[in-house]
Each structure stands twice: as C-alpha cells, then as structure tokens.
Design a protein around this motif. Sequence first.
Motif, PDB file in Angstrom:
ATOM      1  N   GLU B 344      29.697  31.602  39.985  1.00 35.84           N
ATOM      2  CA  GLU B 344      30.580  30.765  39.166  1.00 35.84           C
ATOM      3  C   GLU B 344      32.042  31.112  39.436  1.00 35.84           C
ATOM      4  O   GLU B 344      32.890  30.243  39.575  1.00 35.84           O
ATOM      5  CB  GLU B 344      30.276  30.980  37.675  1.00 35.84           C
ATOM      6  CG  GLU B 344      29.330  29.979  37.061  1.00 35.84           C
ATOM      7  CD  GLU B 344      29.795  28.541  37.203  1.00 35.84           C
ATOM      8  OE1 GLU B 344      29.066  27.774  37.852  1.00 35.84           O
ATOM      9  OE2 GLU B 344      30.877  28.179  36.696  1.00 35.84           O
ATOM     10  N   ALA B 345      32.303  32.440  39.498  1.00 34.96           N
ATOM     11  CA  ALA B 345      33.673  32.899  39.752  1.00 34.96           C
ATOM     12  C   ALA B 345      34.108  32.469  41.158  1.00 34.96           C
ATOM     13  O   ALA B 345      35.231  32.023  41.372  1.00 34.96           O
ATOM     14  CB  ALA B 345      33.762  34.411  39.604  1.00 34.96           C
ATOM     15  N   PHE B 347      33.052  29.893  42.851  1.00 36.26           N
ATOM     16  CA  PHE B 347      33.321  28.446  42.870  1.00 36.26           C
ATOM     17  C   PHE B 347      34.667  28.135  42.227  1.00 36.26           C
ATOM     18  O   PHE B 347      35.421  27.288  42.697  1.00 36.26           O
ATOM     19  CB  PHE B 347      32.195  27.673  42.169  1.00 36.26           C
ATOM     20  CG  PHE B 347      32.426  26.187  42.162  1.00 36.26           C
ATOM     21  CD1 PHE B 347      32.330  25.447  43.327  1.00 36.26           C
ATOM     22  CD2 PHE B 347      32.785  25.540  40.988  1.00 36.26           C
ATOM     23  CE1 PHE B 347      32.575  24.080  43.334  1.00 36.26           C
ATOM     24  CE2 PHE B 347      33.037  24.178  40.980  1.00 36.26           C
ATOM     25  CZ  PHE B 347      32.933  23.446  42.155  1.00 36.26           C
ATOM     26  N   TYR B 348      34.965  28.848  41.146  1.00 36.19           N
ATOM     27  CA  TYR B 348      36.240  28.629  40.444  1.00 36.19           C
ATOM     28  C   TYR B 348      37.420  28.865  41.389  1.00 36.19           C
ATOM     29  O   TYR B 348      38.342  28.054  41.472  1.00 36.19           O
ATOM     30  CB  TYR B 348      36.313  29.577  39.247  1.00 36.19           C
ATOM     31  CG  TYR B 348      37.453  29.321  38.286  1.00 36.19           C
ATOM     32  CD1 TYR B 348      37.386  28.288  37.355  1.00 36.19           C
ATOM     33  CD2 TYR B 348      38.593  30.120  38.293  1.00 36.19           C
ATOM     34  CE1 TYR B 348      38.415  28.062  36.458  1.00 36.19           C
ATOM     35  CE2 TYR B 348      39.635  29.900  37.406  1.00 36.19           C
ATOM     36  CZ  TYR B 348      39.547  28.876  36.490  1.00 36.19           C
ATOM     37  OH  TYR B 348      40.570  28.657  35.602  1.00 36.19           O
ATOM     38  N   LEU B 349      37.355  29.972  42.150  1.00 33.74           N
ATOM     39  CA  LEU B 349      38.445  30.283  43.076  1.00 33.74           C
ATOM     40  C   LEU B 349      38.518  29.254  44.204  1.00 33.74           C
ATOM     41  O   LEU B 349      39.599  28.815  44.595  1.00 33.74           O
ATOM     42  CB  LEU B 349      38.261  31.690  43.664  1.00 33.74           C
ATOM     43  CG  LEU B 349      38.283  32.858  42.665  1.00 33.74           C
ATOM     44  CD1 LEU B 349      38.036  34.183  43.382  1.00 33.74           C
ATOM     45  CD2 LEU B 349      39.610  32.925  41.928  1.00 33.74           C
ATOM     46  N   ARG B 350      37.349  28.863  44.704  1.00 42.09           N
ATOM     47  CA  ARG B 350      37.326  27.876  45.791  1.00 42.09           C
ATOM     48  C   ARG B 350      37.837  26.529  45.306  1.00 42.09           C
ATOM     49  O   ARG B 350      38.525  25.814  46.037  1.00 42.09           O
ATOM     50  CB  ARG B 350      35.912  27.734  46.353  1.00 42.09           C
ATOM     51  CG  ARG B 350      35.403  28.993  47.043  1.00 42.09           C
ATOM     52  CD  ARG B 350      33.973  28.832  47.501  1.00 42.09           C
ATOM     53  NE  ARG B 350      33.890  27.992  48.682  1.00 42.09           N
ATOM     54  CZ  ARG B 350      32.758  27.446  49.127  1.00 42.09           C
ATOM     55  NH1 ARG B 350      31.625  27.667  48.479  1.00 42.09           N
ATOM     56  NH2 ARG B 350      32.760  26.705  50.203  1.00 42.09           N
ATOM     57  N   ILE B 354      41.170  28.291  47.398  1.00 44.34           N
ATOM     58  CA  ILE B 354      41.081  29.575  48.096  1.00 44.34           C
ATOM     59  C   ILE B 354      39.789  29.595  48.928  1.00 44.34           C
ATOM     60  O   ILE B 354      38.703  29.417  48.382  1.00 44.34           O
ATOM     61  CB  ILE B 354      41.125  30.734  47.084  1.00 44.34           C
ATOM     62  CG1 ILE B 354      42.466  30.686  46.327  1.00 44.34           C
ATOM     63  CG2 ILE B 354      40.945  32.076  47.777  1.00 44.34           C
ATOM     64  CD1 ILE B 354      42.580  31.642  45.177  1.00 44.34           C
ATOM     65  N   ARG B 356      36.429  30.450  50.996  1.00 48.49           N
ATOM     66  CA  ARG B 356      35.310  31.292  50.582  1.00 48.49           C
ATOM     67  C   ARG B 356      35.502  32.770  50.918  1.00 48.49           C
ATOM     68  O   ARG B 356      35.345  33.636  50.058  1.00 48.49           O
ATOM     69  CB  ARG B 356      34.022  30.771  51.245  1.00 48.49           C
ATOM     70  CG  ARG B 356      32.821  31.480  50.717  1.00 48.49           C
ATOM     71  CD  ARG B 356      31.514  31.090  51.373  1.00 48.49           C
ATOM     72  NE  ARG B 356      30.492  31.806  50.636  1.00 48.49           N
ATOM     73  CZ  ARG B 356      29.721  31.265  49.716  1.00 48.49           C
ATOM     74  NH1 ARG B 356      29.794  29.995  49.449  1.00 48.49           N
ATOM     75  NH2 ARG B 356      28.863  31.992  49.050  1.00 48.49           N
ATOM     76  N   LYS B 358      38.177  34.511  51.574  1.00 53.63           N
ATOM     77  CA  LYS B 358      39.260  35.139  50.804  1.00 53.63           C
ATOM     78  C   LYS B 358      38.860  35.298  49.348  1.00 53.63           C
ATOM     79  O   LYS B 358      39.216  36.288  48.702  1.00 53.63           O
ATOM     80  CB  LYS B 358      40.536  34.298  50.895  1.00 53.63           C
ATOM     81  CG  LYS B 358      41.297  34.536  52.167  1.00 53.63           C
ATOM     82  CD  LYS B 358      42.724  34.015  52.068  1.00 53.63           C
ATOM     83  CE  LYS B 358      43.395  34.156  53.418  1.00 53.63           C
ATOM     84  NZ  LYS B 358      44.671  33.468  53.484  1.00 53.63           N
ATOM     85  N   LEU B 362      38.770  38.731  47.230  1.00 53.16           N
ATOM     86  CA  LEU B 362      39.450  38.865  45.925  1.00 53.16           C
ATOM     87  C   LEU B 362      38.498  39.399  44.856  1.00 53.16           C
ATOM     88  O   LEU B 362      38.828  40.304  44.098  1.00 53.16           O
ATOM     89  CB  LEU B 362      39.951  37.492  45.470  1.00 53.16           C
ATOM     90  CG  LEU B 362      41.424  37.161  45.635  1.00 53.16           C
ATOM     91  CD1 LEU B 362      41.701  35.739  45.173  1.00 53.16           C
ATOM     92  CD2 LEU B 362      42.299  38.130  44.863  1.00 53.16           C
ATOM     93  N   LEU B 363      37.297  38.839  44.834  1.00 48.29           N
ATOM     94  CA  LEU B 363      36.329  39.246  43.804  1.00 48.29           C
ATOM     95  C   LEU B 363      35.840  40.679  44.027  1.00 48.29           C
ATOM     96  O   LEU B 363      35.669  41.438  43.074  1.00 48.29           O
ATOM     97  CB  LEU B 363      35.134  38.294  43.774  1.00 48.29           C
ATOM     98  CG  LEU B 363      35.426  36.884  43.251  1.00 48.29           C
ATOM     99  CD1 LEU B 363      34.172  36.021  43.283  1.00 48.29           C
ATOM    100  CD2 LEU B 363      35.987  36.933  41.841  1.00 48.29           C
ATOM    101  N   ALA B 366      38.524  43.035  43.067  1.00 49.94           N
ATOM    102  CA  ALA B 366      38.596  43.107  41.603  1.00 49.94           C
ATOM    103  C   ALA B 366      37.480  43.995  41.061  1.00 49.94           C
ATOM    104  O   ALA B 366      37.673  44.765  40.129  1.00 49.94           O
ATOM    105  CB  ALA B 366      38.498  41.707  41.009  1.00 49.94           C
ATOM    106  N   ALA B 369      38.396  47.509  41.513  1.00 49.09           N
ATOM    107  CA  ALA B 369      39.711  47.887  40.959  1.00 49.09           C
ATOM    108  C   ALA B 369      39.643  48.960  39.881  1.00 49.09           C
ATOM    109  O   ALA B 369      40.507  49.836  39.836  1.00 49.09           O
ATOM    110  CB  ALA B 369      40.422  46.653  40.420  1.00 49.09           C
TER     111      ALA B 369
END
Lengths: 257, 395
Positions: B344-345, B347-350, B354, B356, B358, B362-363, B366, B369
């Motif tokens: 889900e996260a 897809f939200y970024l894409r 952004i 896939r 990248k 990012l995820l 995170a 992190a």
Amino acid sequence: MLSIKNIHARVEDKEILRGINLEIKAGEVHAIMGPNGSGKSTLSSVLAGREEYEVTEGSVAFLGKDLLDLAPEDRAREGLFLAFQYPVEIPGVSTTNFVKAAVNEKRKYNGEEPLDAVSFLKLMKEKMAMVEIDQSLLSRSINEGFSGGEKKRNEVFQMAMLEPKLAILDETDSGLDIDALRIVANGINELRRPDRAFLVITHYQRLLDYIQPDFVHVLYKGRIVKSGTKELALELEEKGYDFITEQIDLAALSGLQ
Amino acid sequence: MDLTNFKEEWKYTNISSVLEKAYVTAPSEVSAEDLNAFRMPGHHKANELVFVNGRYAPALSQVLSSENELVILPLKEAMNGFFRDLVSSHLNKSADYIKDGVHALNGEYMQEGMFIYVPKGLKPQHPIYMYHVLDGRQAPVMAQPRNLIYADERSRLQLTETYATLGTSDSFCNEVLEIIVAQDAYVEYYKLQNDVAHASQVNTTHISQIGRSYVHTVVISLGGGIVRNNMNLVLDAANNEAHMYGLYLLKGKTHVDNHTLIDNKQPGCFSNQLYKGIADDSSTGVFNGRIMVQPDAQKTNAYQSNKNILLSDNATINAKPQLEIFADDVKCSHGCTVGQLDEEALFYLRARGIPREKAEVLLLQAYAADIVAQIKPMTVRAYVERLILEHLSVG
C-alpha cells in the motif's frame, strides 16, 4: 483529456466494472456518485493503476496516451493525481522529503531541472497556506498520527504541489467534519483552472455544495446508469439512490422476462 | 567441546566451509594508502587503531589522546605490568559463555592482542576507530584479533569497529573483543560490517558491566560472506542499563547470524534490544536472541524485539528468541515479525510519481531509520546512512 471506453474490470474473480464510458474535457468537473459497492473506488483504482485490478475489456486514453499501458508512476508524471480515500501512513519518510522527491521526479520526467531548496520552500509555503496545513505536520512522517482531516488536507496539499492535469478525488469528503470539509473544498476550488479537470467520487451530495460539478454521473452495478447536471445530485440527495436503482433493477428484470 | 550445545548454537549457520580452508597469516605490507579507502569520516579527530591480519599495526595507527587519557598496551605487557591484576581477573571471561572451538582457536592468539584502558573519571576527547584489515592480495588470510578494553569508573568510551579485506582471496576474521565497564562508566560501541562477499567472520563482543553503568551498542551488517556476531552483555551489577541495536541489510549470498545474549545476574537491570533485518536475493539473516534472568536478578526489565522484511523468495530469515527466567518478579517481553514491503505504501509513493525502485529504497531506508538513529556520533551516523543508500541503490 480523459476518454474511458467500455471499461470492464475485476478483482480476483469478481467483475466490478461492467462497461463504463466517460469523456472528460479540460476545465470540467465531473462527479461520480453511487451507492456503496457500485464500483466508484474501483474506477479510481483502475485509473491510478492499482495492480490488483484487472482490466478485461475496454480502453482509457489520457491526453492521447494509452493510460492502461503506463506504470502508476508514469501516470502520475503525465499529470494524473489520485487523492486517496484512505491515505497511507508511512513511518520514517517525512512528507516534505517525499513531496520534494515527487515534485522533482515529475520535473525530471518533463525534462526540467530539479527545484533548488529555496524555490521548493517558497512553493511549499504558498500551497500550505491554501490548505491551511502547518509546517510542523509536513516535517513529520507521512500521515503518521494525522487526524482524518489532516490526512485529507495533506492529499490536497500534495495535489497543489504536483499541479496535475486531471485530479481524481476518491471520497475526499469521507470522515470530515464540516470545517475540514470547507477547508478541503476551498483548496480544491482554488486549484480549478481551464486546463485542469476533476473527477470527484463521492457517496454524498454535501461536497458538491462546495465544489460545483459540471456533470453528475450515477454509478450502479459497475455501469453509469444516469448522467446529468448538478441538479441530479440534488435530486439524489432528496430522493435517495433508490429512485434510480429501482428503475434499473426493474428494467433488468423485465429484460430477463 | 560440548558437541550437543555446539549443534544448537550453530543451528542456522554452517561454518565448516569457512573453517576447512587453508589460510596463511603471513606478515603483510599494508600501506597507509591501502587504508585510506576504508577510513571513516571524522578520522582526523579519532584515535585510529589499525590491526592488519589481526596484529596491531602502530605505524598505520594514530593515537591522538594522551597517555593519561587513554592507555594502549600490548596485552602481553599489560599481563605482567601495572595492570596485571586487572587483566588477569577479566581476560577471557567470554570463554565461560562460548564453549566452542572457534572461540578457543582465538585464545591461542591472546598474547598478541592489545589492552586499552580508560582511566577513572576520564572522557577521552577523541573517539576510538578500530580497523581490522585482512590482506588477501596473495593468499587466503585468517586473522584472530583479541583485545581487552577496560573502561574504569566514571569514564566514557566511544568505539567504532569496522572490517576490510584487501584483494580477491578469501578472508576469515575470528575476533574476540572483551569490554569491561566499571561503576558509572558510559560506553557506546558501534560495529560496521560492510566487507566483500569473500570475507567471512566470527566475532565475539563480550561486554561485562561490573558496576552500575550504561552501555549502548549498534551493529550494522551490510556485507560479507558468512558472518556470525556473538554479542554478549553481562549485567553483573545492580541497576545496570543496556541498549542493544542491530540492523542487517542483506543481499547476494551474504549470511549474517546475530547471536545475542543478555545475562541479567543482579537485580534491577534494564535492557532494551531491537534488531531489524532485510533479506534480499539468496541471503540469510539469523537472529538468536537469548535473555537470561538469574535467580538474584529480581526487578529485571528486559525488552526484546526482532523485525524482518523478506524481499525475495530465495531469502531466508531464522528468528529465535530465547528467554530463560529464573526470578519471579521481572518484566520481560519479546516479539518477532517477518513480513514484506508494505504494498500500500509502495503504491502511494508510486501514485505520486516516484518510480518503483526509488520508492522501495525510500521505504527500506525508512525501515532502517530507527536503528540508524541509535548511532549517536553524527559523523558515523551520516557515514552509515550513505553506506545504506549505496547498498540499497545498487542492484
């Protein structure tokens, strides 16, 4: 701008869209209404490129391109924006960094230089004011611990930052109190432009008090069964969906006989 | 050697392929230039201790702190001189906990190790960077570093340890590091593993908190062949506090086995442990987290959590929490998860443009992190952030 022709789509084995036709021109605002389970969110998911939905028939052209052929990120970079019904919480990624990445990905796609820090901040300040969203909220992880209203305002903020050509608002009014609804609607109204179109998906008429649509379509059992102007939305509010769906069900029944 | 115990302790890691190779421990000609490629940011203001094939290399090392602040001696000397009693009462206590042949093998090299001492009440201005360089430019190489560190009362120590193999031959590092932490001392320990695929290691970090003190450890594993990290924390005084973090981001065929032990021996100790892993390709991540609460250790607070993400069908995660509680008034918790990247996260970024790859980076960044944030010195943290970004972005 957007031309949907006879779209059929299913998720797993269940057919949800059963032949949708819709033409949206630049500058127009279209509202799609319908009872629960009519396929409203499926339509937005298919347009944004969710992989769990399979399009079995039909085509969608967006600004002359075959939309269904594009990856979700390319649809976005071509100018399509989906404001999510349920925005996702992403711990560890700040909204500011994420929006910056998104804005610059789009610029790169269009052959433009990335925005420097100063220009980005200036743009952000301007759009933040529009949706009355606070900087401290944007430095936090995406939507993490946001209230329902804050999540929806964040969606409209992102829309403002990305300046799409077609914005799809998927039940943006759901879960909002009247003040949040007003802020979100004002933000959307400020983004209306002759070269930008909106597809507003909603269950209730109340959002349409603020965002005046040019056309209203009623979705039922995966088809658009009635189209009209904003008066249709008022009629639906007054009489409920039954006055349309009963006719449709009756007609289907007599067809069988 | 207790063979049954050996089988259980090494259940998820087969070390035989590493042990059966023929290694040389020949003298090596590592130059300052060779070292430069691996030096960590902030090295101009750090005490850099360089070990080549397991032996301390004074010519490559840089000690900025004065002898009053930081004592660095060959163990052989320390055993016979002023520190004799201190060394003899603490050296090789890790052998009480790890009774396998690999650990015993290192013991034969004890004479060659170093002794590091931070005197009472002193906080050396410069952190310690420890480099283990293995020179595999001629032949397969084995190193057996063995060091003892004593942080005396009210002292402060910040240590970062890293590993590098030169050349294309296999390397095997079998390290034992023992750290003694006295009353009111404060110790930060960071281990960075980003070596090449033909570099394997078994390392034992054995930390004894003999007075009420504070210990904070972070182990970052990004590369290597077969890597086994034995990390023991012995809470041997009342009201000790220990924090233990780990992050393993694995790809290729890398196998990382984090074998941790927190031994609560005295009352009122607090420990918090969080290890997170991501396994891609054909890699394997193992987390074996053992917490002992001895009969005297009433009012122990011990928390353990292990979280994993599998990115490929061929990757493996083995997670084994092990709580052994012999006191009745304690608070202990443990949890373990193995999952996948949040679709889900993604897809939200894409959906915001952004791409896939990248969005995945990012995820994953995170996800890592909250462990990286546990690295307190900014220079080391920024360095690790850069290594992680490079690691996630390539292939």
